[in-house]
Enzyme design. Structure first.
Site, short mmCIF file in Angstrom:
data_model
loop_
_atom_site.label_atom_id
_atom_site.label_comp_id
_atom_site.label_asym_id
_atom_site.label_seq_id
_atom_site.Cartn_x
_atom_site.Cartn_y
_atom_site.Cartn_z
N HIS A 129 0.77 -1.23 -0.09
CA HIS A 129 -0.16 -0.06 -0.10
C HIS A 129 0.98 1.05 -0.02
CE1 HIS A 129 -3.90 2.11 0.61
NE2 HIS A 129 -3.26 2.93 1.49
N GLU A 139 1.95 1.76 -3.45
CA GLU A 139 1.04 2.27 -4.31
C GLU A 139 1.08 3.64 -4.26
OE1 GLU A 139 -3.74 3.07 -3.65
OE2 GLU A 139 -3.08 0.86 -3.12
N HIS A 140 0.87 4.12 -3.00
CA HIS A 140 1.14 5.73 -2.94
C HIS A 140 2.41 6.54 -3.30
CE1 HIS A 140 -3.02 6.22 -0.70
NE2 HIS A 140 -2.55 5.26 -0.40
#
Length: 121
Positions: free
Chosen positions: A67, A70-71
């Site tokens: 995650h 992803e950012h």
């Protein structure tokens, strides 16, 4: 950034007789498999990349790594170095972009008006 070359190509994709889109499957020299779809009636161009790394597949000592990555994509790239510069470009040209991390995979996607999609052959 160096673009990968296509090492194999397949234009003989099985599809419904009612489907008038064109399809091509390719494999890049870096091992990436891609399915390209061309629809002359579409009002947007789009791309999606799905990788087999998700929230549950990261290292135990680094929960949330997928995650986090992803950012990180949205913080800047060589071509769009300023934070959110890519998203601004996409939005200014009728599109959107986003990503989502699932338990076993992560998906990145965007769409944009056809005139603003950079295509390399």
């Amino acid at each position: 950034m160096v673009a990968s070359s296509v090492v194999s190509r397949n234009d003989a994709i099985t599809k419904s007789p009612l489907d008038d889109r064109q399809y091509r499957a390719i494999v890049l020299e870096n091992g990436l498999n891609a399915l390209l779809v061309s629809d002359e009636h579409a009002d947007k161009c789009a791309a999606s990349l799905d990788i087999a790394v998700g929230a549950m597949t990261g290292p135990r000592d680094m929960p949330g790594l997928a995650h986090f990555c992803e950012h990180m994509l949205f913080l800047g790239t060589d071509k769009y170095p300023a934070e959110n510069e890519f998203q601004k470009y996409i939005a200014m040209h009728g599109g959107q972009s986003n990503a989502i991390t699932y338990s076993d995979h992560t998906n990145y996607y965007f769409e944009v008006a056809p005139a603003y999609l950079e295509v390399r052959e």
